[in-house]
Design an enzyme around this catalytic site. Structure first.
Site, PDB file in Angstrom:
ATOM      1  N   HIS A  49       0.842  -1.192   0.000  1.00 26.76           N
ATOM      2  CA  HIS A  49       0.000   0.000   0.000  1.00 26.76           C
ATOM      3  C   HIS A  49       0.881   1.248   0.000  1.00 26.76           C
ATOM      4  O   HIS A  49       1.869   1.320   0.732  1.00 26.76           O
ATOM      5  CB  HIS A  49      -0.916   0.015   1.223  1.00 26.76           C
TER       6      HIS A  49
ATOM      7  N   CYS B 109      -0.137   2.224  -5.397  1.00 25.63           N
ATOM      8  CA  CYS B 109      -0.859   3.399  -5.880  1.00 25.63           C
ATOM      9  C   CYS B 109       0.118   4.563  -6.074  1.00 25.63           C
ATOM     10  O   CYS B 109       1.013   4.767  -5.246  1.00 25.63           O
ATOM     11  CB  CYS B 109      -1.957   3.782  -4.896  1.00 25.63           C
TER      12      CYS B 109
END
Length: 259
Positions: A97, A139
């Site tokens: 993440h 991301c």
């Protein structure tokens, strides 16, 4: 990626694997001690032939930076050291993440793009590599190499600034997705590659499809000296060695007599 580079001939002695190691024995995992990247569960990624060098609480930002720069404790065993020199090509793969200019470690701390950029510069100054291939799947991944300034570094990311990177193959048995789209399509390409392959980095990057990946992969080449069309995948993913010729025979087994 671990299984891919091993299949391409790189031994565990030349791989340093860092895992949070919180999946195989998670209470939500109804197949204890296993990790699969496909709902059909054809390949156990956590099988008998996996050597984890840093696991659990050992996977920290500090340990990662120390590993890259060689600033490990004196008692650190060889399998936890990056034993490279100025003739070494290094492949660094990171996933998890993240967001703009950061990647989470263990959901408790973060490493940012400046940390990695400065670590690579230290590596260059200490002659710890010849070339680096840096690949990150998270991301806004492309922001993680935006601050790099060390030479001979080729960088690839799964998504541009402001974009998410998406997962693939939802496993209903455990209730989570088991692989990221960017990583999945990279591994799909490598199924046709072996140690004798002449595929180049340009071939790999040419397969990237933003529609399939649901994000825009990025490539940074300005710090990399070679052309992608001349850079073989086996330069980073395979156990292919270069032979250095010397004008004089090397004295093997000969002792120098003292006078």
């Amino acid at each position: 990626m671990y299984r891919t580079v091993k299949r391409m001939g790189i031994p565990d002695s030349h791989i340093i694997l860092m895992l949070a190691d919180d999946v195989a024995c998670n209470p939500r995992n109804c197949y204890p001690g296993t990790v699969f990247d496909h709902p059909q569960k054809t390949t156990d990624l956590y099988g008998d032939n996996v050597e984890v060098d840093y696991r659990g609480y050992e996977v920290t930002v500090e340990n990662f930076i120390r590993l890259l720069t060689g600033r490990v404790e004196q008692h650190t065993p060889r399998n936890k050291r990056l034993l490279t020199d100025d003739k070494s090509n290094i492949f660094i793969y990171m996933t998890g993440h993240g967001g703009e200019d950061f990647l989470k470690f263990q959901d408790s701390e973060e490493i940012n793009s400046y940390d990695i950029a400065d670590a690579m510069q230290q590596m260059w100054e200490k002659q710890r590599y010849r070339e680096i291939l840096f690949v990150i799947d998270t991301c806004q991944a492309n922001t993680m190499f935006s601050k790099f300034y060390a030479p001979n570094v080729l960088s690839i990311g799964s998504s541009k600034k402001g974009e998410n990177s998406y997962s693939h193959f939802h496993d209903r048995d455990i209730g989570v997705s088991v692989i990221d789209r960017f990583t999945y399509y990279n591994l799909e390409f490598f199924e046709s590659v072996d140690m004798s392959s002449k595929h180049t980095m340009a071939d790999l990057i040419g397969t990237y499809n933003a529609t399939l990946m649901h994000s825009t992969p990025g490539v940074r080449t300005d710090l990399f000296a070679r052309k992608l069309e001349k850079t073989y995948l086996t330069d980073f993913f395979g156990a292919v060695q270069e032979v250095e010729l010397t004008p004089e025979p090397f004295p093997i087994g000969q002792r120098q007599e003292s006078t």
